[in-house]
Enzyme design. Structure first.
Site, short mmCIF file in Angstrom:
data_model
loop_
_atom_site.label_atom_id
_atom_site.label_comp_id
_atom_site.label_asym_id
_atom_site.label_seq_id
_atom_site.Cartn_x
_atom_site.Cartn_y
_atom_site.Cartn_z
N SER A 1 42.39 -31.86 -18.29
CA SER A 1 43.68 -32.34 -17.78
C SER A 1 44.00 -31.90 -16.36
O SER A 1 45.03 -32.32 -15.80
CB SER A 1 44.80 -31.90 -18.71
OG SER A 1 44.80 -32.67 -19.89
N LYS B 1 44.78 -34.64 -14.01
CA LYS B 1 46.12 -35.21 -13.89
C LYS B 1 46.75 -34.90 -12.53
O LYS B 1 47.69 -35.57 -12.11
CB LYS B 1 47.01 -34.69 -15.01
CG LYS B 1 46.68 -35.25 -16.40
CD LYS B 1 47.66 -34.72 -17.45
CE LYS B 1 47.48 -35.40 -18.81
NZ LYS B 1 46.32 -34.90 -19.56
N SER C 1 51.33 -31.94 -20.64
CA SER C 1 50.03 -32.58 -20.41
C SER C 1 49.89 -33.83 -21.28
O SER C 1 48.82 -34.13 -21.82
CB SER C 1 48.88 -31.60 -20.70
OG SER C 1 47.72 -31.98 -20.02
#
Length: 396
Positions: free
Chosen positions: A102, A105, A160
């Protein structure tokens, strides 16, 4: 296995030669030291790193006399850099391509955040929630419920939430189009190791990034006030489907102090991640004494789930303690298209390069020290003619 110089190394060489500085110091391994340094303790002294040094395997660091020892870090790849100047202070396998989880991101946010005002409301559809990977982290979006764009971003940065990423990508023109835009954004920042298949960071064949690229993304994010605000938010109220709200907490434990992890002083947040393939990953930034550092830690091999935070803590501590006692091993600006174009223009003109402006560090950032004026193409050519190249310093 020794990694040869790829195209980025050649481009980095040109940029460094064109923006050369007055002092050249030899590289020093993590276990070694330079001879006695006559500069005042803590004084910054610019020194050109050997071309392609970050392309080499192993730990790269150039310590002066009196510099603190690097901490023990078990991660497959890591990097610590000055977010103001872009100088990479130390790194291990900086360009090794690994699954980012993640932390990717951060790049998604850099790409899509500017597209939609925070106050715009959007009603989530079932189609937008389709295709979310099994086992994904979620913030809890509900079909048919209206959310502000700001809520969706809090879901991305704090929880997340892959559901929030999918909805924002749908608003942005769809999953595949967003993936292409996100990868294009990476190239525009000089991040050449990143391949984007799933913009939420979910494991996918071919998807990869590097400690270097993730540090580039984190540094760029700190310059965006919205990004900086979201990534530093520890707790927030999130709208429920029945008109109520519920609390969500940032999963970055260095920020919240959750699960027994001590919060890091001056932490600015950014992003953590985990998948079974990527292991634990983290991009973190902190500001102390007028300096801001950004670190990347990818897939620690020792300890347990919280090791990623403790290894990031050790690198941040070292980076602040080492101020003025290390010479850079590279730059987060070296591979940016603008830096390459500037180097090419200077070489074509055959004239001395003007001093390079420091990157805008965003609100409330204090720059420490300046880089010396460039010495021009003649000295750059001499540097190449002398064959001044990086030696390999590997540490198991």
């Amino acid at each position: 296995m020794k990694i040869g110089l790829r195209s980025r190394a050649v481009m980095s060489t040109c940029a460094l030669c064109a923006a050369g500085v007055l002092a050249l110091a030899p590289p020093v391994a993590a276990v070694g030291r330079t001879s006695a340094d006559t500069s005042a303790p803590g004084q910054r002294k610019a020194a050109v790193p050997p071309p392609g040094l970050l392309e080499e395997e192993g730990t790269q660091v150039r310590l002066r006399a009196g510099a603190p020892d690097l901490p023990d870090v078990s991660a497959l790849s890591w990097l610590v850099a000055d977010a103001g100047t872009g100088e990479v202070l130390a790194a291990h396998d900086a360009h090794r391509r690994l699954p980012p989880a993640s932390t990717l991101k951060t790049l998604f946010a850099l790409t899509v955040l500017p597209a939609f005002p925070a106050g715009v409301q959007h009603t989530v559809s079932a189609k937008e929630l389709a295709g979310i990977g099994e086992g994904s982290s979620l913030v809890g979006l509900v079909e048919g419920h209206a959310y502000k764009v700001a809520d969706l971003w809090r879901g991305v940065f704090l929880n997340s939430g892959n559901d929030a990423v999918h909805v924002l990508a749908a608003l942005n023109g769809g999953w595949d189009q967003t993936a292409r835009q996100v990868e294009t954004k990476a190239r525009s920042l000089g991040a050449l190791d990143t391949t984007v298949v799933s913009p939420d960071g979910y494991d996918a064949d071919g998807q990869a990034s590097s400690a270097y690229d993730l540090a580039v993304f984190g540094r760029a994010g700190l310059r965006d006030p919205d990004f900086a605000r979201y990534c530093s938010t520890a707790h927030a109220a999130f709208p429920g489907y029945d008109g109520t709200t519920y609390q969500i907490a940032n999963t970055n434990r260095l920020l919240t102090g959750a699960d027994g992890v001590e919060p890091y002083p001056g932490l600015l947040g950014i992003k953590n991640g985990y998948t079974s393939n990527a292991g634990n990953t983290l991009v973190a930034a902190a500001r102390q004494g007028g300096r801001t550092l950004v670190v990347t830690v990818m897939n620690p091999q020792g300890g347990e789930g919280h090791t990623v935070y403790e290894e990031a803590r050790g690198l941040l501590d070292w980076g602040f303690d080492a101020a003025g006692y290390v010479d850079p091993v590279g730059s987060l600006d070296a591979l940016r298209p603008g830096a390459r174009a500037h180097a090419k223009a200077v070489a074509s003109a055959g004239s001395a390069a003007p001093p390079r402006a420091e990157p805008d560090a965003g609100p409330d950032w204090s720059q420490t020290g300046t880089i010396a004026s460039a010495i021009g193409v003649g000295a750059g050519a001499l540097l190449l003619g002398l064959g001044f190249t990086g030696r390999r310093y590997a540490r198991d």
